[in-house]
Design a protein around this motif. Structure first.
Motif, short mmCIF file in Angstrom:
data_model
loop_
_atom_site.label_atom_id
_atom_site.label_comp_id
_atom_site.label_asym_id
_atom_site.label_seq_id
_atom_site.Cartn_x
_atom_site.Cartn_y
_atom_site.Cartn_z
N TYR A 2 53.92 -40.53 44.78
CA TYR A 2 52.61 -40.49 45.47
C TYR A 2 51.52 -40.19 44.44
N HIS A 3 50.29 -40.12 44.93
CA HIS A 3 49.17 -39.71 44.09
C HIS A 3 48.59 -38.42 44.67
N ALA A 4 47.92 -37.64 43.80
CA ALA A 4 47.33 -36.35 44.22
C ALA A 4 45.82 -36.50 44.25
N ALA A 5 45.28 -36.81 45.43
CA ALA A 5 43.84 -37.02 45.58
C ALA A 5 43.11 -35.71 45.77
N VAL A 6 41.87 -35.67 45.30
CA VAL A 6 41.02 -34.48 45.51
C VAL A 6 40.29 -34.70 46.84
N THR A 7 40.62 -33.87 47.83
CA THR A 7 40.02 -34.07 49.16
C THR A 7 39.01 -32.99 49.54
N GLY A 8 38.99 -31.90 48.78
CA GLY A 8 38.04 -30.83 49.10
C GLY A 8 37.68 -30.07 47.84
N TRP A 9 36.50 -29.47 47.85
CA TRP A 9 36.04 -28.73 46.67
C TRP A 9 35.09 -27.63 47.14
N GLY A 10 35.09 -26.53 46.42
CA GLY A 10 34.22 -25.41 46.81
C GLY A 10 34.00 -24.49 45.63
N MET A 11 32.94 -23.74 45.68
CA MET A 11 32.64 -22.81 44.59
C MET A 11 32.05 -21.51 45.14
N TYR A 12 32.11 -20.49 44.32
CA TYR A 12 31.47 -19.23 44.67
C TYR A 12 30.96 -18.58 43.38
#
Ligand code: ACO
Length: 336
Positions: A2-12
């Motif tokens: 499979y592939h590992a997609a980036v589906t979410g991102w966040g920062m603090y």
């Protein structure tokens, strides 16, 4: 595979802004010196109630929200950090608890400032093999509590913060396309944060020193410029791409002069290099995911774009990856 997609991102990042002028109140330095040598104008420093864990959990929560998944659906949490709140439990286990991610395995990974990319490399293996389909990768550091403010060559460089991405199983070629990791322990002495060696066992004299981050700035500078160029080139080739195919370069935000020198070596024009070291300084493991979040939020990073991320740090270690932004092959609500 499979592939590992980036589906979410966040920062603090903490609210408290510490400017170069603020530093001059208790250190023999100047805004002009810091800006001209590093590009840094200000940094964020954690407040009394903030910890590596609280910052990591905030970034992780934001990434899950963006991905549209509940933390209970996570199967693995990896936290890249060299400033955990304690030796154990790991920051990842504490974050797991804070998020209520009751089904997730959790562990920390320490390769200093390359920790986020290293963690993403490890996490993507679980997704690509099909072992897991929802993995949270966090980079978080609270370096300000290990700074010796009488060491002006080091203390000016760092800020606190956290960033995170969710990796999910995808049927399409997207997400993590390639990785390039490395370590040169023979040069480890150039960037250190002591700890356990201060506490000798039963048979030795007990010596308790407060550990501080120590750095041979000139050596790290030379290493960083060389390795960022080499690792970015190798990761790009491994992805079957050339630099002409790369839409955005996200280097670890240590010093704008390092970034400029590395970009020059790679013949990467300034408009294709993301820089925010002026506002956050070096947030260690958090620097790359914070850049990803800001690049996406400002519209500089859109679906289908190829991004090279490159971290380097204590070890000395380095880690580069090519990401293809977008998650068109991810089935929403897929079961493991
Ligand atoms: N303000 C004013 N003067 C200063 C300061 C300061 N904050 N810091 C150092 N100086 C002085 C020095 O004392 C020295 O004075 P001298 O010539 O009278 O002895 C002079 O400025 C020059 O010092 P250098 O150390 O040679 O300055 P340089 O131009 O090399 O810059 C720096 C130092 C900014 C630290 C640079 O070497 C650097 O950025 N190195 C890489 C750091 C890095 O990337 N770290 C990554 C860490 S990643 C991780 O894993 C933690």
């Amino acid at each position: 595979m499979y592939h590992a997609a980036v589906t979410g991102w966040g920062m603090y990042v903490p609210e408290h802004v510490l400017t170069n002028d603020d530093l001059t109140q208790f250190m023999d330095t100047s805004d002009e010196w810091i800006r001209s040598r590093t590009g840094i104008r200000e940094r964020r420093v954690a407040g009394a109630t903030e910890t590596t864990t609280t910052m990591a959990a905030a970034a992780g929560r934001a990434a899950c929200l963006k991905a549209g998944i509940d933390p209970t659906e996570l199967e693995l949490i990896i936290v890249g950090t060299f400033t955990p709140d304690q030796y154990m439990p790991s920051t990842a286990s504490l974050v797991q608890h804070e998020l209520g991610a009751s089904s997730a395995a959790a562990f920390d990974l320490n390769t200093a400032c390359s920790g986020f990319v290293y963690a993403m490399a490890v996490g993507s293996q679980f997704v690509q093999t099909g072992a897991y389909s929802r993995v949270l990768i966090i980079g978080a550091d609270f370096a300000s509590r290990f700074l010796d403010y009488s060491d002006r060559g080091t203390a000016i460089l760092f800020g606190d913060g956290a960033g995170a991405v969710v990796l999910q199983r995808s049927e399409k070629k997207e997400g993590v396309l390639s990785i390039e990791l490395g370590s040169d322990g023979s040069a480890g002495r150039h960037l250190t944060l002591g700890g356990a060696e201060s506490f000798v066992g039963l048979n030795g004299a007990r010596k308790i020193d407060r550990p501080f981050l120590k750095m041979n700035g000139a050596e790290v500078f030379r290493f960083a410029v060389r390795i960022m160029g080499e690792a970015a080139a190798t990761a790009t080739t491994k992805a079957g791409l050339t630099f002409d195919d790369i839409d955005l370069l996200i280097p670890h935000q240590a010093n704008s002069r390092i970034i400029e020198a590395a970009a020059k070596r790679l013949q990467m024009p300034r408009e294709r290099v993301w820089v925010n070291v002026d506002r956050y300084a070096n947030t260690s493991c958090a620097s790359i995911p914070i850049c990803l979040v800001e690049a996406e939020q400002t519209g500089r990073l859109t679906d289908g774009m190829n991004v090279v991320v490159i971290g380097f740090g204590g070890g000395l270690t380095w880690a580069a990856a090519v990401l293809r932004w977008g998650a068109t092959g991810v089935k929403r609500g897929d079961a493991t």
